[in-house]
Design an enzyme around this catalytic site. Structure first.
Site, PDB file in Angstrom:
ATOM      1  N   ILE A 104       0.926  -1.067   0.046  1.00  0.00           N
ATOM      2  CA  ILE A 104      -0.091   0.073   0.028  1.00  0.00           C
ATOM      3  C   ILE A 104       0.900   1.200  -0.129  1.00  0.00           C
ATOM      4  O   ILE A 104       0.378   2.489  -0.034  1.00  0.00           O
ATOM      5  CB  ILE A 104      -1.020  -0.074   1.257  1.00  0.00           C
ATOM      6  CG1 ILE A 104      -0.050  -0.294   2.584  1.00  0.00           C
ATOM      7  CG2 ILE A 104      -1.875  -1.290   1.130  1.00  0.00           C
ATOM      8  CD1 ILE A 104      -0.828  -0.009   3.722  1.00  0.00           C
ATOM      9  N   HIS A 120      -4.245  -4.471  -2.447  1.00  0.00           N
ATOM     10  CA  HIS A 120      -4.577  -4.080  -1.225  1.00  0.00           C
ATOM     11  C   HIS A 120      -4.944  -2.829  -0.988  1.00  0.00           C
ATOM     12  O   HIS A 120      -4.845  -1.982   0.175  1.00  0.00           O
ATOM     13  CB  HIS A 120      -3.627  -4.637  -0.287  1.00  0.00           C
ATOM     14  CG  HIS A 120      -3.547  -6.146   0.021  1.00  0.00           C
ATOM     15  ND1 HIS A 120      -2.795  -6.781   0.596  1.00  0.00           N
ATOM     16  CD2 HIS A 120      -4.810  -7.165  -0.339  1.00  0.00           C
ATOM     17  CE1 HIS A 120      -2.885  -8.304   0.796  1.00  0.00           C
ATOM     18  NE2 HIS A 120      -4.291  -8.371   0.188  1.00  0.00           N
ATOM     19  N   CYS A 128     -15.491   8.897   1.471  1.00  0.00           N
ATOM     20  CA  CYS A 128     -16.702   8.859   2.337  1.00  0.00           C
ATOM     21  C   CYS A 128     -17.491   7.643   2.208  1.00  0.00           C
ATOM     22  O   CYS A 128     -17.843   7.219   1.261  1.00  0.00           O
ATOM     23  CB  CYS A 128     -17.252  10.108   1.870  1.00  0.00           C
ATOM     24  SG  CYS A 128     -19.000  10.252   2.851  1.00  0.00           S
TER      25      CYS A 128
HETATM   26  P1  NAD Z   1       4.160 -11.170   3.256  1.00  0.00           P
HETATM   27  O1  NAD Z   1       3.937 -12.159   3.909  1.00  0.00           O
HETATM   28  O2  NAD Z   1       4.266 -11.318   1.893  1.00  0.00           O
HETATM   29  O3  NAD Z   1       6.041 -11.296   3.427  1.00  0.00           O
HETATM   30  C1  NAD Z   1       7.008 -10.661   3.203  1.00  0.00           C
HETATM   31  C2  NAD Z   1       8.103 -11.650   2.630  1.00  0.00           C
HETATM   32  O4  NAD Z   1       9.147 -10.902   2.400  1.00  0.00           O
HETATM   33  C3  NAD Z   1       8.855 -12.576   3.824  1.00  0.00           C
HETATM   34  O5  NAD Z   1       8.516 -13.716   3.318  1.00  0.00           O
HETATM   35  C4  NAD Z   1      10.163 -12.014   4.010  1.00  0.00           C
HETATM   36  O6  NAD Z   1      11.015 -13.141   4.275  1.00  0.00           O
HETATM   37  C5  NAD Z   1      10.510 -11.474   2.610  1.00  0.00           C
HETATM   38  N1  NAD Z   1      11.464 -10.391   2.572  1.00  0.00           N
HETATM   39  C6  NAD Z   1      11.536  -9.389   3.426  1.00  0.00           C
HETATM   40  N2  NAD Z   1      12.546  -8.501   3.097  1.00  0.00           N
HETATM   41  C7  NAD Z   1      13.186  -8.904   1.888  1.00  0.00           C
HETATM   42  C8  NAD Z   1      14.024  -8.720   1.170  1.00  0.00           C
HETATM   43  N3  NAD Z   1      14.697  -7.436   1.174  1.00  0.00           N
HETATM   44  N4  NAD Z   1      14.265  -9.162  -0.108  1.00  0.00           N
HETATM   45  C9  NAD Z   1      13.634 -10.443  -0.252  1.00  0.00           C
HETATM   46  N5  NAD Z   1      12.578 -10.852   0.193  1.00  0.00           N
HETATM   47  C10 NAD Z   1      12.325 -10.033   1.854  1.00  0.00           C
HETATM   48  O7  NAD Z   1       3.708  -9.737   3.740  1.00  0.00           O
HETATM   49  P2  NAD Z   1       3.380  -9.396   5.125  1.00  0.00           P
HETATM   50  O8  NAD Z   1       4.588  -8.736   5.744  1.00  0.00           O
HETATM   51  O9  NAD Z   1       2.928 -10.556   5.897  1.00  0.00           O
HETATM   52  O10 NAD Z   1       2.216  -8.175   4.828  1.00  0.00           O
HETATM   53  C11 NAD Z   1       1.105  -8.707   4.964  1.00  0.00           C
HETATM   54  C12 NAD Z   1       0.211  -7.426   4.238  1.00  0.00           C
HETATM   55  O11 NAD Z   1       0.310  -6.244   4.851  1.00  0.00           O
HETATM   56  C13 NAD Z   1       0.769  -7.149   2.727  1.00  0.00           C
HETATM   57  O12 NAD Z   1       0.167  -7.972   1.894  1.00  0.00           O
HETATM   58  C14 NAD Z   1       0.370  -5.820   2.758  1.00  0.00           C
HETATM   59  O13 NAD Z   1      -0.758  -5.713   2.170  1.00  0.00           O
HETATM   60  C15 NAD Z   1       0.529  -5.223   3.901  1.00  0.00           C
HETATM   61  N6  NAD Z   1       1.879  -4.743   4.051  1.00  0.00           N
HETATM   62  C16 NAD Z   1       2.200  -3.734   3.274  1.00  0.00           C
HETATM   63  C17 NAD Z   1       3.573  -3.256   3.345  1.00  0.00           C
HETATM   64  C18 NAD Z   1       3.814  -1.983   2.439  1.00  0.00           C
HETATM   65  O14 NAD Z   1       2.961  -1.377   1.613  1.00  0.00           O
HETATM   66  N7  NAD Z   1       5.105  -1.657   2.299  1.00  0.00           N
HETATM   67  C19 NAD Z   1       4.271  -3.407   4.425  1.00  0.00           C
HETATM   68  C20 NAD Z   1       3.701  -4.208   5.211  1.00  0.00           C
HETATM   69  C21 NAD Z   1       2.582  -5.040   5.101  1.00  0.00           C
HETATM   70 ZN    ZN Z   2     -19.505  12.574   1.872  1.00  0.00          ZN
END
Ligand code: NAD
Ligand code: ZN
Length: 243
Positions: A104, A120, A128
């Site tokens: 996001i 997402h 609103c």
């Molecule tokens: P996720 O489960 O898809 O996991 C992230 C994966 O990335 C993990 O398996 C981790 O090992 C791997 N990873 C971390 N750093 C890395 C790197 N530098 N290189 C390669 N791989 C790497 O996602 P989540 O953390 O469970 O997030 C859940 C949901 O929350 C997401 O789908 C998203 O909608 C939201 N979210 C968004 C953001 C963002 O917008 N940046 C951040 C956190 C969570």
């Molecule tokens: Zn409104």
């Protein structure tokens, strides 16, 4: 056994006519935004259903908005990293049709990717719940910081984030499915593939590759799996493919 080197990934790209990237929180950790599922991440500290569901928003709006503003609004200020930039260059060079992301944070668009499907949602705006007016997220943040619930400037209705909450439909899922089914290869970057729609989308193409720091459940049915940081791996890929 899937290939595990950048050379294997380059060869795979050279065998296909079209590819799309599917990215998760892991592509943005090198920008300084933590993922949620790694050990110590947000989801090991809170129950996301309790804070980030539609029910939580309607039943406990003050707690919901303070949590949302504290955890999510800082994400607006981060910059794209080498991984986002490499994907934008691959699209520009015709090697990718675009990016489908669970993130996001808006960083693919900031890096210059043109076709970005945010399954997402995003943090640019809120809307609103009564008249559907669209309002910059920054305005809602200001109201929450002034200890008010954010309301619509047009009709005073309750505002809600343009981020997908637990219990929401996925607004972009049809577009994402169409794109993923139109290509031969999906390149998954930085997603654990432990939840839908990422896991489901990753299974829609004939060929698959994964760049992720740790193993995922679909590794055994991939052509290439590279367990390494996204930024350096994608930079090496772009350097080999785009001259
Ligand atoms: P996720 O489960 O898809 O996991 C992230 C994966 O990335 C993990 O398996 C981790 O090992 C791997 N990873 C971390 N750093 C890395 C790197 N530098 N290189 C390669 N791989 C790497 O996602 P989540 O953390 O469970 O997030 C859940 C949901 O929350 C997401 O789908 C998203 O909608 C939201 N979210 C968004 C953001 C963002 O917008 N940046 C951040 C956190 C969570
Ligand atoms: Zn409104």
């Amino acid at each position: 056994m899937p290939g595990n080197s950048v050379e294997d990934l380059v060869r795979l790209f050279e065998q296909v006519d079209s590819a799309v990237a599917l990215t998760g929180a892991g592509i943005s950790t090198e920008s300084g935004i933590p993922d949620f599922r790694s050990p110590g991440g947000l989801y090991s500290q809170i129950d996301p259903m309790e804070y980030l569901s539609i029910t939580a928003m309607y039943d406990h709006p003050e707690r919901f908005w303070h949590f949302f503003v504290d955890v999510f609004s800082p994400i607006i200020d981060f910059d794209p990293n080498a991984g986002h930039q490499a994907l934008a260059r691959l699209e520009e060079a015709g090697r990718l049709v675009g990016v489908i992301t669970q993130n996001i944070d808006g960083l693919h668009t900031k890096a210059g990717s043109e076709t970005v499907i945010e399954v997402h949602g995003h943090l640019r705006t809120v809307h609103c719940t009564r008249c559907a007016a669209v309002v910059p997220l920054a305005d809602a943040v200001e109201q929450v910081r002034a200890a008010d619930l954010p309301t619509c400037p047009e009709c005073s209705g309750a505002l809600r984030p343009d981020v997908v909450l637990f219990g929401d439909q996925l607004p972009e899922i049809d577009r994402a499915l169409e794109l993923v089914q139109s290509v031969e290869l999906v390149l998954v970057v930085g997603s654990s593939l432990s939840v839908t729609p990422a896991s489901y989308l990753a299974l829609q193409s004939a060929r698959r590759a994964i760049i992720n720091r740790e193993p995922t459940m679909v590794d055994s049915i991939c052509d290439v799996v590279i367990n390494a940081p996204a930024g350096e791996t994608l930079t090496a890929l772009v350097e080999a493919l785009v001259r």
